[in-house]
Design a protein around this motif. Structure first.
Motif, PDB file in Angstrom:
ATOM      1  N   LEU A  69      19.113 -60.102   9.171  1.00 29.50           N
ATOM      2  CA  LEU A  69      17.796 -59.968   8.554  1.00 29.50           C
ATOM      3  C   LEU A  69      17.679 -58.651   7.791  1.00 29.50           C
ATOM      4  CD1 LEU A  69      15.625 -61.355  11.488  1.00 29.50           C
ATOM      5  CD2 LEU A  69      15.972 -62.423   9.243  1.00 29.50           C
ATOM      6  N   ASP A  72      19.259 -58.933   4.490  1.00 29.56           N
ATOM      7  CA  ASP A  72      18.665 -59.966   3.625  1.00 29.56           C
ATOM      8  C   ASP A  72      17.340 -59.460   3.079  1.00 29.56           C
ATOM      9  OD1 ASP A  72      17.600 -62.183   2.404  1.00 29.56           O
ATOM     10  OD2 ASP A  72      17.471 -63.383   4.241  1.00 29.56           O
ATOM     11  N   ARG A  73      17.351 -58.947   1.869  1.00 24.97           N
ATOM     12  CA  ARG A  73      16.140 -58.385   1.280  1.00 24.97           C
ATOM     13  C   ARG A  73      15.114 -59.469   0.954  1.00 24.97           C
ATOM     14  NH1 ARG A  73      15.241 -54.082   2.971  1.00 24.97           N
ATOM     15  NH2 ARG A  73      13.831 -53.614   1.279  1.00 24.97           N
ATOM     16  N   GLY A  74      15.502 -60.741   0.994  1.00 22.59           N
ATOM     17  CA  GLY A  74      14.581 -61.828   0.718  1.00 22.59           C
ATOM     18  C   GLY A  74      13.941 -62.402   1.973  1.00 22.59           C
ATOM     19  N   ARG A  75      14.238 -61.850   3.119  1.00 24.39           N
ATOM     20  CA  ARG A  75      13.721 -62.380   4.367  1.00 24.39           C
ATOM     21  C   ARG A  75      12.249 -62.025   4.530  1.00 24.39           C
ATOM     22  NH1 ARG A  75      12.638 -57.592   5.028  1.00 24.39           N
ATOM     23  NH2 ARG A  75      13.911 -56.056   6.049  1.00 24.39           N
ATOM     24  N   ALA A  76      11.589 -62.814   5.347  1.00 28.56           N
ATOM     25  CA  ALA A  76      10.191 -62.544   5.663  1.00 28.56           C
ATOM     26  C   ALA A  76      10.141 -61.623   6.881  1.00 28.56           C
ATOM     27  CB  ALA A  76       9.466 -63.848   5.969  1.00 28.56           C
ATOM     28  N   SER A  77       9.244 -60.667   6.858  1.00 26.38           N
ATOM     29  CA  SER A  77       9.132 -59.751   7.997  1.00 26.38           C
ATOM     30  C   SER A  77       8.643 -60.478   9.245  1.00 26.38           C
ATOM     31  CB  SER A  77       8.221 -58.569   7.670  1.00 26.38           C
ATOM     32  OG  SER A  77       6.905 -59.013   7.409  1.00 26.38           O
ATOM     33  N   ALA A  78       8.050 -61.656   9.068  1.00 24.53           N
ATOM     34  CA  ALA A  78       7.565 -62.432  10.211  1.00 24.53           C
ATOM     35  C   ALA A  78       8.703 -62.773  11.169  1.00 24.53           C
ATOM     36  CB  ALA A  78       6.885 -63.710   9.722  1.00 24.53           C
ATOM     37  N   GLU A  79       9.897 -63.006  10.634  1.00 28.34           N
ATOM     38  CA  GLU A  79      11.053 -63.312  11.499  1.00 28.34           C
ATOM     39  C   GLU A  79      11.392 -62.121  12.386  1.00 28.34           C
ATOM     40  OE1 GLU A  79      14.411 -65.470   9.533  1.00 28.34           O
ATOM     41  OE2 GLU A  79      13.200 -65.061   7.747  1.00 28.34           O
ATOM     42  N   LYS A  81       9.344 -59.653  13.217  1.00 31.48           N
ATOM     43  CA  LYS A  81       8.227 -59.455  14.141  1.00 31.48           C
ATOM     44  C   LYS A  81       8.330 -60.411  15.320  1.00 31.48           C
ATOM     45  CE  LYS A  81       3.208 -59.329  14.490  1.00 31.48           C
ATOM     46  NZ  LYS A  81       1.939 -59.340  13.781  1.00 31.48           N
TER      47      LYS A  81
END
Length: 128
Positions: A69, A72-79, A81
């Motif tokens: 993660l 991966d600069r395209g990932r969502a911070s929700a993952e 969290k």
């Protein structure tokens, strides 16, 4: 830098660095002509990341996910969290269990006279 320098700079022991390489958590670094590992500053940064994650109680497989993660600069911070909240919940359950064990031990110690007599409720509880 060699493995000793990477260890000193990252706070990760040489043994653990080799282990992380062996299990594929980090890629093996290039080797110098003499066969010595040659770590870069980015390698040390990854080792610090791993050390910080370990200090927060993340197991290796979750650290592997976190590393993916992180890169991966395209990932969502929700993952990220969600992983942190899950780990915090696990640690909370463990803390509750440890507090219950501590309380039981303190109650047993309070019930023990701690004198010259052989009667001991602590041993009696362990034997029951």
């Amino acid at each position: 830098m060699n493995i000793g320098g990477a260890s000193a700079a990252s706070g990760v022991s040489q043994r653990m660095i080799r282990h992380y390489e062996k299990i594929g958590l980090i890629p093996p670094p290039p080797r110098r002509d003499g066969g010595y590992r040659d770590y870069s500053d980015p390698d040390v940064h990854v080792l610090r990341f791993i050390a910080n994650a370990r200090d927060l109680g993340f197991p290796i497989e979750e650290i592997r996910v976190l590393l993916g993660l992180w890169s991966d600069r395209g990932r969502a911070s929700a993952e990220v969290k969600a992983l942190a909240e899950s780990r915090a919940a696990d640690l909370g359950r463990k803390a509750d269990a440890l507090n219950a064990m501590r309380g039981a031990l303190l109650d047993l110690a309070k019930a023990c006279h701690g004198n010259e007599r052989p009667e001991c409720p602590i041993l009696a509880r362990l034997a029951s």
